[in-house]
Motif scaffolding. Structure first.
Motif, PDB file in Angstrom:
ATOM      1  N   GLU A 223      32.599  46.241  39.590  1.00 21.49           N
ATOM      2  CA  GLU A 223      31.626  47.077  38.883  1.00 21.49           C
ATOM      3  C   GLU A 223      30.688  47.795  39.842  1.00 21.49           C
ATOM      4  O   GLU A 223      30.285  48.934  39.605  1.00 21.49           O
TER       5      GLU A 223
ATOM      6  N   GLU B 144      37.127  49.198  31.375  1.00 20.71           N
ATOM      7  CA  GLU B 144      36.840  47.937  30.690  1.00 20.71           C
ATOM      8  C   GLU B 144      37.994  46.947  30.845  1.00 20.71           C
ATOM      9  O   GLU B 144      37.775  45.736  30.974  1.00 20.71           O
ATOM     10  N   HIS B 145      39.222  47.474  30.834  1.00 14.84           N
ATOM     11  CA  HIS B 145      40.396  46.615  31.017  1.00 14.84           C
ATOM     12  C   HIS B 145      40.315  45.861  32.339  1.00 14.84           C
ATOM     13  O   HIS B 145      40.545  44.639  32.393  1.00 14.84           O
ATOM     14  N   TRP B 146      39.973  46.574  33.413  1.00 12.65           N
ATOM     15  CA  TRP B 146      39.959  45.934  34.722  1.00 12.65           C
ATOM     16  C   TRP B 146      38.670  45.169  34.985  1.00 12.65           C
ATOM     17  O   TRP B 146      38.674  44.190  35.740  1.00 12.65           O
ATOM     18  N   LEU B 147      37.569  45.583  34.362  1.00  9.53           N
ATOM     19  CA  LEU B 147      36.334  44.832  34.548  1.00  9.53           C
ATOM     20  C   LEU B 147      36.442  43.424  33.966  1.00  9.53           C
ATOM     21  O   LEU B 147      35.822  42.484  34.474  1.00  9.53           O
ATOM     22  N   GLU B 148      37.218  43.279  32.899  1.00 10.18           N
ATOM     23  CA  GLU B 148      37.421  41.942  32.338  1.00 10.18           C
ATOM     24  C   GLU B 148      38.156  41.040  33.322  1.00 10.18           C
ATOM     25  O   GLU B 148      37.925  39.832  33.357  1.00 10.18           O
ATOM     26  N   ARG B 149      39.039  41.630  34.116  1.00  9.83           N
ATOM     27  CA  ARG B 149      39.851  40.851  35.045  1.00  9.83           C
ATOM     28  C   ARG B 149      39.244  40.779  36.441  1.00  9.83           C
ATOM     29  O   ARG B 149      39.426  39.781  37.135  1.00  9.83           O
ATOM     30  N   ARG B 150      38.558  41.852  36.842  1.00  8.07           N
ATOM     31  CA  ARG B 150      37.966  41.901  38.180  1.00  8.07           C
ATOM     32  C   ARG B 150      36.520  42.377  38.073  1.00  8.07           C
ATOM     33  O   ARG B 150      36.189  43.501  38.434  1.00  8.07           O
ATOM     34  N   PRO B 151      35.621  41.542  37.556  1.00  7.68           N
ATOM     35  CA  PRO B 151      34.232  41.993  37.346  1.00  7.68           C
ATOM     36  C   PRO B 151      33.525  42.401  38.627  1.00  7.68           C
ATOM     37  O   PRO B 151      32.549  43.153  38.584  1.00  7.68           O
TER      38      PRO B 151
END
Length: 370
Positions: free
Chosen positions: A241, A231-238
């Motif tokens: 996914e 979730e941390h990285w999906l916020e920055r690099r969606p």
């Protein structure tokens, strides 16, 4: 790097071995000694009978795994060692790089520039690459020349043990330039294993924090050890996914099991199918691309299996994982969701999308679905 930093790196190998370690007993990290308890040989030497690599072998159909760790094998057991042992237990040869890049050698680079390789256990070999400046792997990115030296050492090792298709599992961004070079030259796919929040480590250089973002973007597949990291990285690099999987840590064995090995192996075969003489079908049966001696019915089945595999290989990693878990391992949606780190509804969407792609394949409609 500024001039003072360059001179510090140039002089450090000599200062540590000739002054600091002799005058400060116990200052040398124990791992620098422990790694040489395993039988080793120089990488540049010809293959010798009875050497440590003599027994280093695995099934011919299993791709090699090149594992670029964040941790030394000879410290406490962590995720990198767990992954290596899990792959080795499934018959893959594992090439595990020592991250110290020469600092573990007992001689200075001036007198010994040879890389070394040792056999740790079973199908696991440890590659000791010696870079001239022996950089601390979490202090800076490797230069292009240094990354190429590491890649050349890996190529030399694979020549020694017999080259095979391989996948690259990168656990720290310092290795990404090397992994990228081998992907360009040999088609070895790159899986980035994000298992720690690097910005929480004060000794990790800012340049490597930036390099991790590049690694997430460049990798063919991204593994996360926790939902928090995902979730941390999906916020920055969606955009990642579509190519991410959740693989939690395990104390004694890799909890993801053979299903993820299949996903990673399929990713490898996607890259090297044009170089391979054999093709794997979805039921884990290795079949020859051309088999004139087979009976007509068997030949038809094999041709259809190859067509089906080609279509499944064209799915995204998440779609492919969902298909394998559902239709090969017969898992319910709830368990698939847990394995993939997705919701049950998302699993349904993945399977729906995957089946639509397969149904749209003209070859499958003509040969398999008719």
């Amino acid at each position: 790097m500024n001039p003072a930093g360059r001179w510090k790196e140039i002089l450090r190998p000599y200062y540590l071995r000739w002054i600091y370690f002799p005058l400060a007993p116990g200052a040398e990290p124990p791992a620098f000694r422990l790694c040489w308890r395993h039988p080793f040989e120089k990488l540049g030497a010809g293959r010798s009978a009875g050497g440590p690599l003599e027994a280093f072998a695995g099934p011919s159909h299993a791709p090699d795994v090149i594992l670029y760790p964040m941790t030394d094998w000879h410290t406490r057991i962590q995720r990198s060692q767990q992954l290596a042992r899990a792959f080795a237990a499934l018959g893959h040869r594992v090439l595990y790089l020592n991250p110290h890049l020469g600092r573990q050698f007992d001689t200075v680079p001036l007198f010994d520039r040879e890389h070394r390789v040792s056999c740790l256990a079973g199908n696991i070999a440890e590659l000791h690459v010696r870079l001239p400046r022996e950089p601390v792997f979490h202090h800076r990115r490797l230069s292009a020349a240094e990354a190429r030296i590491v890649a050349a050492a890996i190529e030399r090792l694979t020549e020694r043990i017999g080259p095979r298709p391989a996948l690259q599992l990168v656990s720290f961004p310092v290795w990404m330039e090397t992994a990228g070079w081998l992907r360009r030259e040999h088609g070895f796919p790159v899986i980035y294993d994000c298992h720690d929040l690097l910005e929480g480590f004060p000794n990790v250089a800012p340049g490597l924090l930036e390099a991790e973002q590049d690694a997430l973007a460049a990798a063919d597949l991204v593994l996360f050890s926790s939902r928090f990291l995902a979730e941390h990285w999906l916020e920055r690099r969606p955009e990642i996914e579509a190519k991410m999987l959740l693989v939690r840590n395990a104390a004694d064995a890799w909890s993801a099991g053979p299903w993820l090995m299949r996903v990673l192996r399929n990713l490898c075969l996607d890259r090297v199918r044009q170089r391979s003489r054999r093709v794997e079908c979805p039921l884990n049966e290795e079949v020859a691309v051309s088999d004139a001696d087979a009976a007509p019915d068997a030949a038809d089945e094999r041709r259809r299996a190859v067509l089906l595999w080609d279509a499944v290989a064209g799915l995204t990693p998440l779609q492919r994982g969902a298909v394998v878990l559902r239709y090969r391992h017969d898992l319910p949606y709830v368990e698939i969701a847990e394995q993939l780190g997705k919701s049950v509804d998302h699993v349904g969407v993945l399977l729906h999308q995957a089946l639509n792609v397969l149904r749209a394949s003209p070859a499958l409609r003509a040969e398999v679905l008719s």
